[in-house]
Structure formats: structure tokens, C-alpha cells
Design a protein around this motif. Sequence first.
Motif, mmCIF file in Angstrom:
data_model
loop_
_atom_site.group_PDB
_atom_site.id
_atom_site.type_symbol
_atom_site.label_atom_id
_atom_site.label_comp_id
_atom_site.label_asym_id
_atom_site.label_seq_id
_atom_site.Cartn_x
_atom_site.Cartn_y
_atom_site.Cartn_z
ATOM 1 N N LYS A 1 0.841 -1.213 0.000
ATOM 2 C CA LYS A 1 0.000 0.000 0.000
ATOM 3 C C LYS A 1 0.867 1.252 0.000
ATOM 4 O O LYS A 1 0.549 2.232 -0.680
ATOM 5 C CB LYS A 1 -0.918 -0.028 1.232
ATOM 6 C CG LYS A 1 -1.788 1.186 1.375
ATOM 7 C CD LYS A 1 -2.956 1.137 0.426
ATOM 8 C CE LYS A 1 -3.956 2.229 0.731
ATOM 9 N NZ LYS A 1 -3.769 3.442 -0.028
ATOM 10 N N MET A 2 1.990 1.229 0.717
ATOM 11 C CA MET A 2 2.888 2.388 0.734
ATOM 12 C C MET A 2 3.496 2.614 -0.656
ATOM 13 O O MET A 2 3.614 3.750 -1.100
ATOM 14 C CB MET A 2 3.988 2.201 1.780
ATOM 15 C CG MET A 2 3.467 2.289 3.198
ATOM 16 S SD MET A 2 4.730 1.925 4.399
ATOM 17 C CE MET A 2 5.200 3.587 4.832
ATOM 18 N N ARG A 3 3.873 1.536 -1.333
ATOM 19 C CA ARG A 3 4.383 1.679 -2.707
ATOM 20 C C ARG A 3 3.307 2.267 -3.610
ATOM 21 O O ARG A 3 3.572 3.122 -4.442
ATOM 22 C CB ARG A 3 4.853 0.327 -3.248
ATOM 23 C CG ARG A 3 6.255 -0.035 -2.872
ATOM 24 C CD ARG A 3 6.759 -1.198 -3.692
ATOM 25 N NE ARG A 3 5.941 -2.383 -3.586
ATOM 26 C CZ ARG A 3 6.111 -3.355 -2.700
ATOM 27 N NH1 ARG A 3 7.086 -3.275 -1.825
ATOM 28 N NH2 ARG A 3 5.329 -4.399 -2.678
ATOM 29 N N ASP A 4 2.076 1.792 -3.437
ATOM 30 C CA ASP A 4 0.968 2.309 -4.245
ATOM 31 C C ASP A 4 0.698 3.778 -3.942
ATOM 32 O O ASP A 4 0.297 4.530 -4.823
ATOM 33 C CB ASP A 4 -0.300 1.485 -4.004
ATOM 34 C CG ASP A 4 -0.179 0.068 -4.540
ATOM 35 O OD1 ASP A 4 0.721 -0.177 -5.366
ATOM 36 O OD2 ASP A 4 -0.981 -0.789 -4.126
ATOM 37 N N ASP A 5 0.911 4.194 -2.682
ATOM 38 C CA ASP A 5 0.713 5.595 -2.314
ATOM 39 C C ASP A 5 1.710 6.516 -3.008
ATOM 40 O O ASP A 5 1.408 7.665 -3.312
ATOM 41 C CB ASP A 5 0.842 5.776 -0.793
ATOM 42 C CG ASP A 5 -0.307 5.154 -0.026
ATOM 43 O OD1 ASP A 5 -1.342 4.850 -0.651
ATOM 44 O OD2 ASP A 5 -0.158 4.955 1.198
ATOM 45 N N VAL A 6 2.924 6.019 -3.244
ATOM 46 C CA VAL A 6 3.988 6.839 -3.841
ATOM 47 C C VAL A 6 4.017 6.697 -5.362
ATOM 48 O O VAL A 6 4.617 7.507 -6.050
ATOM 49 C CB VAL A 6 5.350 6.464 -3.206
ATOM 50 C CG1 VAL A 6 6.481 7.284 -3.778
ATOM 51 C CG2 VAL A 6 5.297 6.655 -1.699
ATOM 52 N N LYS A 7 3.321 5.699 -5.892
ATOM 53 C CA LYS A 7 3.336 5.443 -7.342
ATOM 54 C C LYS A 7 2.911 6.653 -8.177
ATOM 55 O O LYS A 7 3.522 6.916 -9.216
ATOM 56 C CB LYS A 7 2.441 4.238 -7.650
ATOM 57 C CG LYS A 7 2.458 3.800 -9.077
ATOM 58 C CD LYS A 7 3.432 2.676 -9.278
ATOM 59 C CE LYS A 7 3.318 2.049 -10.640
ATOM 60 N NZ LYS A 7 3.924 2.856 -11.681
ATOM 61 N N PRO A 8 1.888 7.441 -7.784
ATOM 62 C CA PRO A 8 1.541 8.617 -8.602
ATOM 63 C C PRO A 8 2.707 9.603 -8.738
ATOM 64 O O PRO A 8 2.845 10.255 -9.773
ATOM 65 C CB PRO A 8 0.378 9.250 -7.847
ATOM 66 C CG PRO A 8 -0.225 8.147 -7.064
ATOM 67 C CD PRO A 8 0.915 7.238 -6.707
ATOM 68 N N LEU A 9 3.536 9.698 -7.717
ATOM 69 C CA LEU A 9 4.714 10.566 -7.792
ATOM 70 C C LEU A 9 5.685 10.052 -8.853
ATOM 71 O O LEU A 9 6.179 10.821 -9.680
ATOM 72 C CB LEU A 9 5.391 10.652 -6.426
ATOM 73 C CG LEU A 9 6.701 11.426 -6.362
ATOM 74 C CD1 LEU A 9 6.493 12.874 -6.762
ATOM 75 C CD2 LEU A 9 7.287 11.339 -4.969
ATOM 76 N N ALA A 10 5.948 8.755 -8.843
ATOM 77 C CA ALA A 10 6.842 8.172 -9.851
ATOM 78 C C ALA A 10 6.256 8.324 -11.249
ATOM 79 O O ALA A 10 6.985 8.599 -12.210
ATOM 80 C CB ALA A 10 7.111 6.703 -9.529
#
Length: 176
Positions: free
Chosen positions: A29-38
Motif C-alpha cells: 500500500k505504501m508503494r501504491d501511495d507513492v506510485k503517482p509521484l513516480a
Amino acid sequence: MTIKVEGLNETLRDLRKIEPKLRRAMLKKMRDDVKPLADAINNRIPATPPIRGFRHDGRTAWATKQRAVVRTSFKKPKKDINAVSTEIPLSVVKVMSQGAAVSIADMAGKGNGRNDRRAVPPQMKRPNLGQDLPGGPSRYFWKDIERMMPEVERRLTETVRDVTMEANRELMRVRL
């Protein structure tokens, strides 16, 4: 850039012991939270090389895999010898460049803070890559990071809070 989340280190340590599946779900979930930034950074990185010096087959070639990726790890960040702190920092989510060419083009022209280039005779000066690229240093990464950091911080804090509450509910179920 650092986001402070109270109790994250303890939460991850406890989840590893009592509920490893919940810990893995939290990291996903944390990776998914930061994915829009990437994704925003990847949209800013051009598909074609910004200058012709990146058109080759070597390590610094502008290939199709030049992009920003999200990684999770639990390594402590490099220690700042000048910082005095009682907190133990933890790098959990990182947005990194996958490829040397993007890293070079992103920060070209920043320099290292010294004026050593003036001491070099003109015939020995290297071309200035920073002048050939459009924009100033940090062309791809930091613009989006600074713009999206409040939203990412809010999402990560919510994720940690939700997982902590879920772990507490599980513990209450086990104890009752």
C-alpha cells in the motif's frame, strides 16, 4: 526529502513478529501511495534523448528503461555526521532513477559548490552539459516531488494509521 511518521519503526517491528502478512500488505500500500509521484516524474522524462551525447549503446545511453521507480527497504539512511538526533530514521519508500543517463541529465549544471573550473586552462575545459539541456538542475525529479509531497505524506500517514488500527483489532480479537 523526509516525512516523519511517529511510531512507524515500532509498527513495522511489531508487525514482523505478530502479523507478517499485514506488514507485506502495508508495504504494498505504501508503494501504491507513492506510485503517482513516480508516474508524474516518468511523464516529465522525455522519451528521446535531450541531447545527442546520450545516443549510443553504452551505460549512459538514453534507453527505454530510463525511468523513476519506487522501492521499499529498511536500511537506515546515510548518517549525517553533523546532525544530533535521538530519533532513528528509517528509509522505507524511495523514489529512484533507474538509469545513469536520467540521473546525469537531471542534475547537470548543479556543480559541487566549488569554483575549481575557473582554474582550468581554457583549452582543457570540458563542455558544459548543463547549458545544453533545457531548464535548470533537477529537471525531472524534484519539481514533482516538491509539488506532490503534501499529498504523498497524507497518504502514507493514513496508511500507517489504518494498518496500526487493523493490527490493534487483530490483537484484541486474539486476546478476547
